[in-house]
Design a protein around this motif. Structure first.
Motif, PDB file in Angstrom:
ATOM      1  N   VAL A 143       0.853  -1.187   0.000  1.00 19.01           N
ATOM      2  CA  VAL A 143       0.000   0.000   0.000  1.00 19.01           C
ATOM      3  C   VAL A 143       0.888   1.236   0.000  1.00 19.01           C
ATOM      4  CG1 VAL A 143      -1.854   1.263   1.161  1.00 19.01           C
ATOM      5  CG2 VAL A 143      -1.775  -1.242   1.314  1.00 19.01           C
ATOM      6  N   LEU A 144       0.596   2.176  -0.889  1.00 20.38           N
ATOM      7  CA  LEU A 144       1.309   3.457  -0.927  1.00 20.38           C
ATOM      8  C   LEU A 144       0.373   4.538  -0.402  1.00 20.38           C
ATOM      9  CD1 LEU A 144       3.989   4.828  -2.019  1.00 20.38           C
ATOM     10  CD2 LEU A 144       2.594   5.518  -3.974  1.00 20.38           C
ATOM     11  N   VAL A 145       0.801   5.216   0.652  1.00 21.09           N
ATOM     12  CA  VAL A 145       0.011   6.293   1.254  1.00 21.09           C
ATOM     13  C   VAL A 145       0.671   7.616   0.892  1.00 21.09           C
ATOM     14  CG1 VAL A 145      -0.866   7.277   3.393  1.00 21.09           C
ATOM     15  CG2 VAL A 145      -0.733   4.795   3.132  1.00 21.09           C
ATOM     16  N   GLU A 146      -0.012   8.420   0.106  1.00 16.80           N
ATOM     17  CA  GLU A 146       0.555   9.677  -0.384  1.00 16.80           C
ATOM     18  C   GLU A 146       0.134  10.836   0.516  1.00 16.80           C
ATOM     19  OE1 GLU A 146       0.705  12.423  -4.451  1.00 16.80           O
ATOM     20  OE2 GLU A 146      -0.374  10.511  -4.421  1.00 16.80           O
ATOM     21  N   HIS A 147       1.074  11.735   0.744  1.00 14.77           N
ATOM     22  CA  HIS A 147       0.793  12.936   1.538  1.00 14.77           C
ATOM     23  C   HIS A 147       1.513  14.125   0.912  1.00 14.77           C
ATOM     24  CE1 HIS A 147       0.069  15.643   4.858  1.00 14.77           C
ATOM     25  NE2 HIS A 147       1.371  15.804   5.041  1.00 14.77           N
ATOM     26  N   ARG A 148       0.798  15.215   0.779  1.00 14.20           N
ATOM     27  CA  ARG A 148       1.377  16.446   0.238  1.00 14.20           C
ATOM     28  C   ARG A 148       1.402  17.504   1.332  1.00 14.20           C
ATOM     29  NH1 ARG A 148       2.039  16.383  -5.177  1.00 14.20           N
ATOM     30  NH2 ARG A 148       1.071  14.625  -6.289  1.00 14.20           N
ATOM     31  N   PRO A 149       2.533  17.665   1.996  1.00 20.71           N
ATOM     32  CA  PRO A 149       2.595  18.643   3.100  1.00 20.71           C
ATOM     33  C   PRO A 149       2.492  20.064   2.583  1.00 20.71           C
ATOM     34  CG  PRO A 149       4.776  17.768   2.634  1.00 20.71           C
ATOM     35  CD  PRO A 149       3.822  16.983   1.780  1.00 20.71           C
ATOM     36  N   LYS A 150       1.893  20.938   3.387  1.00 23.31           N
ATOM     37  CA  LYS A 150       1.793  22.346   3.016  1.00 23.31           C
ATOM     38  C   LYS A 150       3.157  23.014   3.008  1.00 23.31           C
ATOM     39  CE  LYS A 150      -2.870  22.729   4.935  1.00 23.31           C
ATOM     40  NZ  LYS A 150      -3.729  23.417   5.930  1.00 23.31           N
ATOM     41  N   ASP A 206      16.426  -2.022  -1.804  1.00 22.00           N
ATOM     42  CA  ASP A 206      16.116  -2.065  -0.376  1.00 22.00           C
ATOM     43  C   ASP A 206      14.625  -2.199  -0.127  1.00 22.00           C
ATOM     44  OD1 ASP A 206      18.728  -1.942   0.423  1.00 22.00           O
ATOM     45  OD2 ASP A 206      18.782   0.234   0.600  1.00 22.00           O
ATOM     46  N   TYR A 207      13.814  -1.718  -1.063  1.00 22.03           N
ATOM     47  CA  TYR A 207      12.363  -1.853  -0.887  1.00 22.03           C
ATOM     48  C   TYR A 207      11.976  -3.334  -0.837  1.00 22.03           C
ATOM     49  CZ  TYR A 207       7.366  -1.644  -1.887  1.00 22.03           C
ATOM     50  OH  TYR A 207       6.006  -1.815  -1.833  1.00 22.03           O
ATOM     51  N   VAL A 208      12.565  -4.128  -1.727  1.00 14.31           N
ATOM     52  CA  VAL A 208      12.266  -5.563  -1.762  1.00 14.31           C
ATOM     53  C   VAL A 208      12.645  -6.230  -0.448  1.00 14.31           C
ATOM     54  CG1 VAL A 208      12.757  -7.731  -2.955  1.00 14.31           C
ATOM     55  CG2 VAL A 208      12.583  -5.610  -4.257  1.00 14.31           C
ATOM     56  N   HIS A 209      13.801  -5.859   0.089  1.00  8.56           N
ATOM     57  CA  HIS A 209      14.273  -6.503   1.309  1.00  8.56           C
ATOM     58  C   HIS A 209      13.523  -6.006   2.541  1.00  8.56           C
ATOM     59  CE1 HIS A 209      17.368  -8.290  -1.078  1.00  8.56           C
ATOM     60  NE2 HIS A 209      17.800  -7.118  -1.467  1.00  8.56           N
ATOM     61  N   ARG A 210      13.148  -4.744   2.535  1.00  4.36           N
ATOM     62  CA  ARG A 210      12.394  -4.220   3.681  1.00  4.36           C
ATOM     63  C   ARG A 210      11.050  -4.924   3.813  1.00  4.36           C
ATOM     64  NH1 ARG A 210      12.822   2.396   3.762  1.00  4.36           N
ATOM     65  NH2 ARG A 210      15.052   2.601   4.179  1.00  4.36           N
ATOM     66  N   ILE A 211      10.266  -4.918   2.740  1.00  2.94           N
ATOM     67  CA  ILE A 211       8.926  -5.503   2.852  1.00  2.94           C
ATOM     68  C   ILE A 211       9.009  -7.017   2.975  1.00  2.94           C
ATOM     69  CG2 ILE A 211       8.012  -3.588   1.503  1.00  2.94           C
ATOM     70  CD1 ILE A 211       7.525  -5.556  -0.772  1.00  2.94           C
ATOM     71  N   THR A 270       0.761 -14.214   5.495  1.00  5.78           N
ATOM     72  CA  THR A 270       0.418 -12.964   4.815  1.00  5.78           C
ATOM     73  C   THR A 270       0.936 -11.785   5.628  1.00  5.78           C
ATOM     74  OG1 THR A 270      -1.739 -12.880   5.925  1.00  5.78           O
ATOM     75  CG2 THR A 270      -1.630 -13.955   3.756  1.00  5.78           C
ATOM     76  N   GLY A 271       1.146 -10.665   4.967  1.00 13.73           N
ATOM     77  CA  GLY A 271       1.632  -9.461   5.626  1.00 13.73           C
ATOM     78  C   GLY A 271       1.223  -8.221   4.853  1.00 13.73           C
ATOM     79  N   THR A 272       1.407  -7.080   5.474  1.00 15.90           N
ATOM     80  CA  THR A 272       1.045  -5.794   4.866  1.00 15.90           C
ATOM     81  C   THR A 272       2.230  -4.855   4.951  1.00 15.90           C
ATOM     82  OG1 THR A 272      -1.248  -6.095   5.577  1.00 15.90           O
ATOM     83  CG2 THR A 272      -0.598  -3.887   4.868  1.00 15.90           C
ATOM     84  N   ALA A 273       2.504  -4.172   3.843  1.00 15.76           N
ATOM     85  CA  ALA A 273       3.628  -3.227   3.788  1.00 15.76           C
ATOM     86  C   ALA A 273       3.108  -1.869   3.340  1.00 15.76           C
ATOM     87  CB  ALA A 273       4.704  -3.723   2.840  1.00 15.76           C
ATOM     88  N   TYR A 274       3.230  -0.874   4.221  1.00 16.88           N
ATOM     89  CA  TYR A 274       2.844   0.499   3.907  1.00 16.88           C
ATOM     90  C   TYR A 274       4.090   1.311   3.564  1.00 16.88           C
ATOM     91  CZ  TYR A 274      -1.908  -0.107   5.778  1.00 16.88           C
ATOM     92  OH  TYR A 274      -3.198  -0.509   5.998  1.00 16.88           O
ATOM     93  N   THR A 275       3.959   2.193   2.580  1.00 14.84           N
ATOM     94  CA  THR A 275       5.031   3.124   2.224  1.00 14.84           C
ATOM     95  C   THR A 275       4.479   4.535   2.253  1.00 14.84           C
ATOM     96  OG1 THR A 275       6.117   1.480   0.806  1.00 14.84           O
ATOM     97  CG2 THR A 275       6.701   3.792   0.460  1.00 14.84           C
ATOM     98  N   LEU A 276       5.069   5.403   3.072  1.00 13.72           N
ATOM     99  CA  LEU A 276       4.638   6.792   3.187  1.00 13.72           C
ATOM    100  C   LEU A 276       5.390   7.620   2.147  1.00 13.72           C
ATOM    101  CD1 LEU A 276       4.537   7.175   7.075  1.00 13.72           C
ATOM    102  CD2 LEU A 276       2.869   6.137   5.526  1.00 13.72           C
ATOM    103  N   ARG A 318      -2.319   2.415  -4.512  1.00 13.34           N
ATOM    104  CA  ARG A 318      -2.494   3.577  -3.641  1.00 13.34           C
ATOM    105  C   ARG A 318      -3.554   3.288  -2.594  1.00 13.34           C
ATOM    106  NH1 ARG A 318       1.506   3.904  -7.221  1.00 13.34           N
ATOM    107  NH2 ARG A 318       2.242   6.014  -7.593  1.00 13.34           N
ATOM    108  N   GLY A 319      -3.321   3.805  -1.386  1.00 12.69           N
ATOM    109  CA  GLY A 319      -4.273   3.628  -0.294  1.00 12.69           C
ATOM    110  C   GLY A 319      -4.711   4.952   0.282  1.00 12.69           C
ATOM    111  N   ASP A 320      -5.681   4.914   1.178  1.00 11.48           N
ATOM    112  CA  ASP A 320      -6.224   6.121   1.789  1.00 11.48           C
ATOM    113  C   ASP A 320      -5.280   6.646   2.869  1.00 11.48           C
ATOM    114  OD1 ASP A 320      -8.466   5.918   0.206  1.00 11.48           O
ATOM    115  OD2 ASP A 320      -9.576   4.733   1.696  1.00 11.48           O
ATOM    116  N   ASN A 321      -5.234   7.967   2.980  1.00 11.29           N
ATOM    117  CA  ASN A 321      -4.483   8.631   4.042  1.00 11.29           C
ATOM    118  C   ASN A 321      -5.446   8.911   5.185  1.00 11.29           C
ATOM    119  OD1 ASN A 321      -2.996  10.268   5.733  1.00 11.29           O
ATOM    120  ND2 ASN A 321      -2.163  11.547   4.107  1.00 11.29           N
ATOM    121  N   PRO A 322      -5.297   8.229   6.328  1.00  9.83           N
ATOM    122  CA  PRO A 322      -6.278   8.389   7.407  1.00  9.83           C
ATOM    123  C   PRO A 322      -6.117   9.663   8.227  1.00  9.83           C
ATOM    124  CG  PRO A 322      -4.568   6.880   8.099  1.00  9.83           C
ATOM    125  CD  PRO A 322      -4.251   7.248   6.680  1.00  9.83           C
ATOM    126  N   TRP A 323      -5.092  10.443   7.932  1.00 13.00           N
ATOM    127  CA  TRP A 323      -4.825  11.633   8.755  1.00 13.00           C
ATOM    128  C   TRP A 323      -5.014  12.890   7.925  1.00 13.00           C
ATOM    129  CZ3 TRP A 323      -0.863  15.440   8.546  1.00 13.00           C
ATOM    130  CH2 TRP A 323      -0.801  16.277   9.657  1.00 13.00           C
TER     131      TRP A 323
END
Length: 508
Positions: free
Chosen positions: A221-228, A335-340, A349-355, A377-382
């Protein structure tokens, strides 16, 4: 279906495997064990979490069952890039070598040289080491590698990333050319291919899956955030991280949070603990004893969240990790492959989020090219509170206030505490400037004929005149008007004697 009993392993090894509960080898184990038992060189390419450690440990124990170790001359050598991975290999060796008389030694940093020397002096069958500490022992004359029969290089691509390739080449040259070499890596970079062509002899190549692929058991899951404001990006991501953990509280039993920098690891761990989350940091700057305690606590479940640098991205065999968070998008796509890969292990089963923030775009593009597909892409809960905009507007104001011209400490303190109404206005400044100009013009008027007389005056008069100067050194007071201009002697240029008003009139 192939079982371990079909692979011609030593009966004692089969008994140890049975005690662990495993019956069926993984694809990399099935492909590597048979040629390794035959004494052939093996080049294994498989993603992390596929059982590479057992793929070389099991045949090594079976082959070393006959023979005896000599002092300072290990019979086999296993090289690992990190202390944690080396310690894990040692644990696997102890697990599968039950019932045999084989001895091992673990050479890693953060442990006393004396204790390691004592183990080597007794003679070891299996030497497990990181490259740096191994070379240290060799240069101190405590170790000989001429008796190595089997050499294993684990996580070779990580060795490349950490700059160990020159050390690996040097270690290869220390060992006999008749050795058997088992070479394992998750990816196959050109530099790794060059080494295998140089030091491996007609190896059997086992490539379980396409290079640089991610496991199908991991939900990405990719969680996108656009800071002000980019300065608030890290703070916002910490808020997002806690929001996702709170939202997935039922499923998120434990998690590894990966950061790109060691300083960020400490900040994130401290922030999580401040908000009541059970988290601890782990990175290369920590003492080995602290790193070991932290990993043990995470394995036994007493620690829920492990905040880590990439030192923990390779080789940590913790089967029950439910989530992985990439707090920072990794700058190296591999490194992304090894991290997740720390989650979704052993068929789970497992879940990998990327901010993700816009500044990570080039890293994300490289990752998606490497794995061959885009990350869902996933939802940004904040949601950022409205007050953040006001903070962003105030920040530059504080910066501008510090960029004013230098002032004395007393003046700075007065400016910080005094209200704006107490400051002199423009009219007062203009009046002060005009008075200062008149004073300077009056001082400049010195008749040339007075110069000799001034030269003959007693020295005490000059000292008394100098004594009445103001402390700030801004010129002479009323008692010094008319005194000679120091440095010009008796011949004072006429333009100096002119008043300010006269010069202004002439220029007009």
């Amino acid at each position: 279906m192939t079982t371990f009993s079909d692979l011609n392993l030593d009966p004692k090894v089969l008994k140890a495997i049975e005690a662990t509960g495993y019956t069926t080898p993984t694809p990399i184990q099935e492909g590597a064990i048979k040629p390794a038992l035959e004494g052939r060189d093996v080049l294994g390419i498989a993603q992390t979490g596929t059982g590479k450690t057992a793929a070389f440990t099991l045949p090594m124990i079976s082959r070393l069952g006959k023979g005896r170790a000599r002092a300072r001359m290990p019979r086999s050598l296993v090289l690992a890039p990190t202390r944690e991975l080396a310690a894990q290999v040692a644990e696997n060796f102890e697990l599968y070598a039950k019932g045999s008389r084989l001895k091992k030694a673990l050479l890693i940093g953060g442990v006393s040289f004396k204790e390691q020397d004592q183990l080597i002096d007794r003679g070891v069958d299996v030497l497990i080491a990181t490259p740096g500490r191994l070379i240290d022992h060799f240069e101190r004359g405590k170790l000989l590698l001429t008796g190595v029969e089997i050499m294993v290089v684990d996580e070779a691509d990580r060795m490349l990333d950490m700059g160990f390739i020159p050390d690996i080449e040097r270690i290869f040259e220390m060992t006999p050319f008749t050795r058997q070499t088992l070479f394992f890596s998750a990816t196959m970079a050109p530099e790794i291919e060059r080494i295998t062509n140089t030091f491996l002899s007609n190896p059997v190549k086992i490539e379980v899956e396409r290079q640089n692929t991610t496991s199908q058991t991991i939900t990405q899951v990719l969680v996108e955030h656009r800071p002000k404001n980019k300065h608030y990006a890290a703070k916002d991501k910490r808020e997002i991280l806690r929001s996702i953990i709170a939202r997935d509280a039922e499923d998120c039993r434990n998690a590894i949070i990966f950061c790109n920098r060691k300083t960020e690891v400490d900040v994130v761990a401290k922030s999580m603990k401040k908000h009541g989350l059970n988290a601890e940091p782990i990175h290369g700057d920590l003492d080995q004893s602290q790193r070991t305690r932290t990993l043990d606590a995470f394995r036994d479940g007493s620690l829920r969240f492990l905040v880590a640098s990439d030192v923990a991205a390779r080789g940590l065999d913790i089967p029950n990790v439910s989530h992985v968070f990439n707090f920072d998008v990794p700058s190296h796509a591999e490194d992304y492959v090894h991290r997740i890969g720390r989650t979704g292990r052993a068929g789970r089963t497992g879940t990998a989020y990327t901010l993700y923030t816009p500044s990570d775009e080039k890293y994300l593009d490289a990752i998606e090219r490497l794995i061959g597909h885009s990350i869902p892409r996933g939802d940004n809960p904040w949601t950022a509170p409205a007050g953040d905009a006001a903070e962003e507007e105030e920040a530059p104001k504080r910066t501008r206030s510090r960029s004013r011209s230098r002032a004395k400490p007393s003046e700075e303190a007065a400016e910080e505490t005094a209200p704006d109404a107490a400051q002199p206005d423009a009219a007062q400044d203009a009046a002060a400037d005009e008075a200062r100009d008149r004073d300077l013009a009056a001082k400049a008027r010195k008749p040339a004929e007075e110069a000799p007389a001034r030269a003959e005056e007693p020295d005490t008069a000059e000292r008394s005149g100098r004594g009445t100067r103001s402390r700030g050194g801004r010129g002479r007071d009323q008692g010094e008007r008319g005194s000679r201009v120091v440095g010009l002697g008796d011949h004072v240029p006429s333009f100096i004697e002119m008043s300010f008003e006269e010069r202004m009139a002439e220029s007009a």
